[in-house]
Design an enzyme around this catalytic site. Structure first.
Site, PDB file in Angstrom:
ATOM      1  N   ASN A  29      10.294  -6.477   4.635  1.00 47.32           N
ATOM      2  CA  ASN A  29      11.367  -7.237   5.279  1.00 47.32           C
ATOM      3  C   ASN A  29      12.033  -6.439   6.392  1.00 47.32           C
ATOM      4  O   ASN A  29      12.323  -6.968   7.467  1.00 47.32           O
ATOM      5  CB  ASN A  29      12.416  -7.652   4.240  1.00 47.32           C
TER       6      ASN A  29
ATOM      7  N   GLU B 248      12.080 -11.054  -4.968  1.00 44.68           N
ATOM      8  CA  GLU B 248      10.646 -10.794  -5.052  1.00 44.68           C
ATOM      9  C   GLU B 248      10.213 -10.618  -6.495  1.00 44.68           C
ATOM     10  O   GLU B 248       9.168 -10.045  -6.774  1.00 44.68           O
ATOM     11  CB  GLU B 248      10.266  -9.557  -4.226  1.00 44.68           C
TER      12      GLU B 248
ATOM     13  N   ASP C  66       7.419  -7.569  -9.944  1.00 47.88           N
ATOM     14  CA  ASP C  66       7.854  -7.757  -8.568  1.00 47.88           C
ATOM     15  C   ASP C  66       7.015  -6.888  -7.642  1.00 47.88           C
ATOM     16  O   ASP C  66       6.235  -6.038  -8.084  1.00 47.88           O
ATOM     17  CB  ASP C  66       9.357  -7.543  -8.384  1.00 47.88           C
TER      18      ASP C  66
ATOM     19  N   HIS D  76      12.088 -11.188   7.746  1.00 49.88           N
ATOM     20  CA  HIS D  76      12.042 -12.025   6.544  1.00 49.88           C
ATOM     21  C   HIS D  76      10.994 -13.130   6.627  1.00 49.88           C
ATOM     22  O   HIS D  76      10.521 -13.602   5.587  1.00 49.88           O
ATOM     23  CB  HIS D  76      13.422 -12.628   6.271  1.00 49.88           C
TER      24      HIS D  76
ATOM     25  N   ASP E 266       8.587 -13.723   3.615  1.00 48.90           N
ATOM     26  CA  ASP E 266       8.423 -15.020   2.953  1.00 48.90           C
ATOM     27  C   ASP E 266       6.949 -15.393   2.849  1.00 48.90           C
ATOM     28  O   ASP E 266       6.496 -15.931   1.828  1.00 48.90           O
ATOM     29  CB  ASP E 266       9.173 -16.107   3.716  1.00 48.90           C
TER      30      ASP E 266
END
Length: 298
Positions: A185, A220, A177, A190, A194
């Protein structure tokens, strides 16, 4: 994850969609928007001759209730060639195939990003078949990143474990991750997060073999099943991925980001189960985090 597969054949691996490519265009005809990501996943909205408005307002034809979406965010209009999409001066913009637009014509298969929602434009004489294909694809893939989803991964993992035991071949799993992803974030929102996830997925995919099973299994967090590769070989793969991500630059509008990943690698034990394999890789991912991040443990 109790084994449900009894066949020793490899699980069929459908081709994973590219993240930005559109399907070949079709003749003008009926057209739909299909929700690929966000609330109302899989919802189909027909488009006609009248202008179609998308935004946060309840007066829009398609209401997307997100703070990052303007009240009247985007308009889709009919043209002689089909439809065009126009951003209505929104705060966060409208993207088509990951590119910001002010106005442009739509082609069959285009992906429209509005806030955190992703819509797909489908048109042509066989639009019904395309819609059902899209729903089938949604059952297996994560629309944000284009990787497989957790559901498909679980089934594939069970099948590959049975196959590895039957033929006495190695099966490895690496999990990774993004380090400190919450900071992205929290600081940028966000939508930016993304975009970083999409870029990461696109960066990693070409480095894998056709038979590797690459899935987003958490916010993630990603997992890659590596059939017929032992732990030493999997560590080599993991280190290559770690280095590729570390050297990459992620661009979102005018902002640039660096990113690193932590990776845990595990190989199936002779008497192990799919749960054991996943648990061990997850534990080693946690160890990589605890050990300072941006590293491979396994």
């Amino acid at each position: 994850m109790k084994p449900r597969y009894h066949s020793t054949k490899r699980i069929p691996i459908p081709k994973q969609e590219g993240l930005t490519g559109a399907e070949p265009g079709g003749p003008p005809g009926r057209a739909y928007l299909v929700v690929l990501y966000g609330a109302d996943l899989g919802k189909r909205v027909p488009l006609g001759e009248e202008p179609f408005f998308i935004g946060r307002s309840s007066e829009c034809d398609l209401t997307l209730d997100q703070e990052t979406i303007s009240r009247r965010h985007t308009k889709i209009s009919a043209t002689a060639a089909g439809h065009e999409v126009e951003d209505l001066g929104s705060t966060n913009g409208t993207l088509v195939n990951d590119e910001p637009i002010s106005r442009r014509g739509l082609e069959n298969g285009d992906r429209i990003a509005i806030g955190r929602s992703i819509l797909k434009y489908l048109t042509g004489d066989d639009v019904e078949a395309k819609y059902h294909e899209e729903i089938y694809r949604l059952m297996m893939t994560d629309a944000l990143t284009g990787t497989y989803n957790r559901r498909f991964f679980n089934e594939a993992c069970e099948a590959e474990v049975l196959r590895a035991k039957r033929y006495k071949r190695p099966l490895s799993l690496l999990m990774f991750d993004i380090d400190h992803f919450k900071r992205v974030n929290d600081q940028y929102g966000h939508i930016v997060g993304d975009s970083v996830l999409r870029q990461l997925a696109k960066l990693v995919k070409p480095k894998l073999r056709a038979g590797d099973i690459y899935a987003r299994v958490g916010g993630e967090e990603f997992a890659i099943l590596v059939p017929e590769v032992d732990l030493i070989g999997t560590r080599v793969v993991a280190e290559k991925l770690r280095a590729v991500v570390e050297s990459a630059v992620f661009v979102v509008e005018s902002a640039t980001f660096g990113a690193t990943i932590s990776v845990g690698c595990a190989t199936l034990a002779q008497d192990g189960t799919s749960e054991d394999l996943y648990r061990r890789a997850d534990e080693l991912l946690y160890a990589a985090k605890q050990g300072g991040r941006n590293r491979v443990v396994g």
